[in-house]
Structure formats: C-alpha cells, structure tokens
Design a protein around this motif. Structure first.
Motif, mmCIF file in Angstrom:
data_model
loop_
_atom_site.group_PDB
_atom_site.id
_atom_site.type_symbol
_atom_site.label_atom_id
_atom_site.label_comp_id
_atom_site.label_asym_id
_atom_site.label_seq_id
_atom_site.Cartn_x
_atom_site.Cartn_y
_atom_site.Cartn_z
ATOM 1 N N CYS A 269 58.566 43.287 34.420
ATOM 2 C CA CYS A 269 58.601 43.363 35.881
ATOM 3 C C CYS A 269 57.315 42.822 36.502
ATOM 4 O O CYS A 269 57.292 42.536 37.702
ATOM 5 C CB CYS A 269 58.755 44.808 36.335
ATOM 6 S SG CYS A 269 60.298 45.568 35.858
ATOM 7 N N CYS B 95 56.722 40.903 39.943
ATOM 8 C CA CYS B 95 57.839 41.087 40.876
ATOM 9 C C CYS B 95 57.323 41.703 42.175
ATOM 10 O O CYS B 95 56.535 42.647 42.155
ATOM 11 C CB CYS B 95 58.896 41.989 40.254
ATOM 12 S SG CYS B 95 60.306 42.256 41.354
ATOM 13 N N ARG C 67 58.870 43.439 44.238
ATOM 14 C CA ARG C 67 59.487 44.709 44.611
ATOM 15 C C ARG C 67 58.721 45.923 44.091
ATOM 16 O O ARG C 67 59.011 47.046 44.488
ATOM 17 C CB ARG C 67 60.921 44.762 44.073
ATOM 18 C CG ARG C 67 61.812 43.752 44.724
ATOM 19 C CD ARG C 67 63.231 43.909 44.242
ATOM 20 N NE ARG C 67 63.988 42.704 44.452
ATOM 21 C CZ ARG C 67 64.715 42.468 45.529
ATOM 22 N NH1 ARG C 67 64.782 43.334 46.491
ATOM 23 N NH2 ARG C 67 65.363 41.333 45.641
ATOM 24 N N ILE C 68 57.791 45.682 43.205
ATOM 25 C CA ILE C 68 57.028 46.792 42.611
ATOM 26 C C ILE C 68 56.244 47.549 43.678
ATOM 27 O O ILE C 68 55.623 46.951 44.549
ATOM 28 C CB ILE C 68 56.058 46.252 41.540
ATOM 29 C CG1 ILE C 68 56.841 45.733 40.339
ATOM 30 C CG2 ILE C 68 55.061 47.323 41.114
ATOM 31 C CD1 ILE C 68 55.982 45.086 39.271
ATOM 32 N N CYS D 122 60.007 50.753 40.884
ATOM 33 C CA CYS D 122 60.867 49.778 41.528
ATOM 34 C C CYS D 122 61.833 50.511 42.462
ATOM 35 O O CYS D 122 62.623 51.326 41.998
ATOM 36 C CB CYS D 122 61.646 49.018 40.462
ATOM 37 S SG CYS D 122 62.894 47.951 41.184
ATOM 38 N N PRO E 177 64.054 50.314 35.358
ATOM 39 C CA PRO E 177 63.772 48.896 35.087
ATOM 40 C C PRO E 177 63.961 48.504 33.622
ATOM 41 O O PRO E 177 64.432 47.407 33.334
ATOM 42 C CB PRO E 177 62.307 48.741 35.493
ATOM 43 C CG PRO E 177 62.084 49.819 36.502
ATOM 44 C CD PRO E 177 62.920 50.970 36.036
ATOM 45 N N TRP F 14 66.385 45.274 32.234
ATOM 46 C CA TRP F 14 65.944 44.147 31.421
ATOM 47 C C TRP F 14 66.552 44.163 30.016
ATOM 48 O O TRP F 14 66.420 43.193 29.275
ATOM 49 C CB TRP F 14 64.426 44.150 31.317
ATOM 50 C CG TRP F 14 63.762 43.663 32.560
ATOM 51 C CD1 TRP F 14 63.272 44.420 33.571
ATOM 52 C CD2 TRP F 14 63.508 42.303 32.939
ATOM 53 N NE1 TRP F 14 62.739 43.626 34.554
ATOM 54 C CE2 TRP F 14 62.862 42.317 34.190
ATOM 55 C CE3 TRP F 14 63.765 41.074 32.324
ATOM 56 C CZ2 TRP F 14 62.475 41.156 34.846
ATOM 57 C CZ3 TRP F 14 63.378 39.911 32.982
ATOM 58 C CH2 TRP F 14 62.743 39.968 34.226
ATOM 59 N N CYS G 100 66.432 40.686 34.929
ATOM 60 C CA CYS G 100 66.748 41.511 36.096
ATOM 61 C C CYS G 100 67.175 40.603 37.246
ATOM 62 O O CYS G 100 66.439 39.702 37.631
ATOM 63 C CB CYS G 100 65.527 42.323 36.500
ATOM 64 S SG CYS G 100 65.763 43.165 38.072
ATOM 65 N N PHE H 207 67.420 41.288 40.262
ATOM 66 C CA PHE H 207 66.705 41.575 41.503
ATOM 67 C C PHE H 207 65.287 41.024 41.475
ATOM 68 O O PHE H 207 64.573 41.113 42.462
ATOM 69 C CB PHE H 207 66.633 43.078 41.751
ATOM 70 C CG PHE H 207 67.968 43.728 41.946
ATOM 71 C CD1 PHE H 207 68.783 43.352 43.001
ATOM 72 C CD2 PHE H 207 68.411 44.708 41.089
ATOM 73 C CE1 PHE H 207 70.020 43.951 43.192
ATOM 74 C CE2 PHE H 207 69.640 45.315 41.269
ATOM 75 C CZ PHE H 207 70.446 44.934 42.323
ATOM 76 N N ALA H 208 64.864 40.506 40.345
ATOM 77 C CA ALA H 208 63.476 40.063 40.189
ATOM 78 C C ALA H 208 63.146 38.946 41.169
ATOM 79 O O ALA H 208 63.962 38.059 41.407
ATOM 80 C CB ALA H 208 63.242 39.589 38.760
ATOM 81 N N HIS I 171 60.227 37.236 40.753
ATOM 82 C CA HIS I 171 59.249 36.377 40.097
ATOM 83 C C HIS I 171 59.824 35.496 38.990
ATOM 84 O O HIS I 171 59.191 34.552 38.559
ATOM 85 C CB HIS I 171 58.099 37.219 39.531
ATOM 86 C CG HIS I 171 58.546 38.242 38.516
ATOM 87 N ND1 HIS I 171 59.622 39.072 38.719
ATOM 88 C CD2 HIS I 171 58.070 38.550 37.289
ATOM 89 C CE1 HIS I 171 59.764 39.865 37.665
ATOM 90 N NE2 HIS I 171 58.837 39.560 36.782
HETATM 91 S S1 SF4 Z 1 63.538 44.262 40.849
HETATM 92 FE FE1 SF4 Z 1 63.781 44.074 38.630
HETATM 93 S S2 SF4 Z 1 61.989 42.933 37.982
HETATM 94 FE FE2 SF4 Z 1 61.548 43.700 40.022
HETATM 95 S S3 SF4 Z 1 60.485 45.610 39.666
HETATM 96 FE FE3 SF4 Z 1 62.638 46.081 39.907
HETATM 97 S S4 SF4 Z 1 63.481 46.116 37.840
HETATM 98 FE FE4 SF4 Z 1 61.513 45.090 37.772
#
Ligand code: SF4
Length: 94
Positions: A33, A36, A38-39, A48, A54, A58, A63, A65-66, A68
């Motif tokens: 992650c 990313c 969203r962290i 997240c 998370p 993975w 992911c 939603f990532a 990055h």
């Molecule tokens: S969206 Fe996915 S990659 Fe980003 S922090 Fe959440 S689990 Fe990790």
C-alpha cells in the motif's frame, strides 16, 4: 481542478483487534500500500479508509482502489503492476 477531500479517522477507537471506525475493524495497511494516497495515519499506524483489510485486498492481485499502482496485462497475458506517475495521478484528478 477537483478539490481534494480530506478523510479522517475522527472518532476511531484503537482496540486489540485493530482500529474500530464506524463499527468496522480496520487493519493496518501492508507494504504494498505504500505510496497510496488513501492511507491515513492514526496513532502511529497507517490505515485505509477504503478497504478495512488491506492484506486481503492484495492477496489476490493488485488492490483496485490503489492510487499509486495499476495492474496491466501484457502481451503474454501476465499481470504487471505499474507504478502510476504523479502526472497521471494528477490527470485523474487526485
Ligand atoms: S486503497 Fe488499496 S492500496 Fe490503497 S491503502 Fe487501501 S488497500 Fe492499500
């Protein structure tokens, strides 16, 4: 340009199982992650808000939603994980 929404874990409670937020137990983010957008840091750990577990996200690939990285299938059919450049992220309005 789209305004960035600030997400916070306000009201979250740290328990032995993880951080509880709105009735959901959040597990800390995993190594993949990293990067990313969203962290969210909370009391010394990163979480997240989009996906509570998370590591499970993975476990079966990238992911979705990532912000990055992105999974791409190359000519041989193999899945490749490509880091997204900052400029591409900007173009997506994030
Ligand atoms: S969206 Fe996915 S990659 Fe980003 S922090 Fe959440 S689990 Fe990790």
């Amino acid at each position: 340009m789209a305004k960035k929404t600030t997400v916070s874990l306000e009201g979250a409670v740290k328990t032995d199982a993880g951080v509880t937020y709105k009735g959901v137990v959040l597990e800390p983010v995993v190594e993949k992650c990293e990067g990313c957008e969203r962290i969210i840091p909370f009391e010394g750990e990163n979480f997240c808000p989009t996906y509570a577990q998370p590591s499970r996200k993975w476990a079966h690939g990238v992911c979705n939603f990532a912000t990055h990285v992105r999974a791409e299938v190359d000519k041989t059919g193999a899945v490749k994980v490509n880091p997204l450049k900052a400029s591409k992220r900007a173009a997506r309005g994030r």
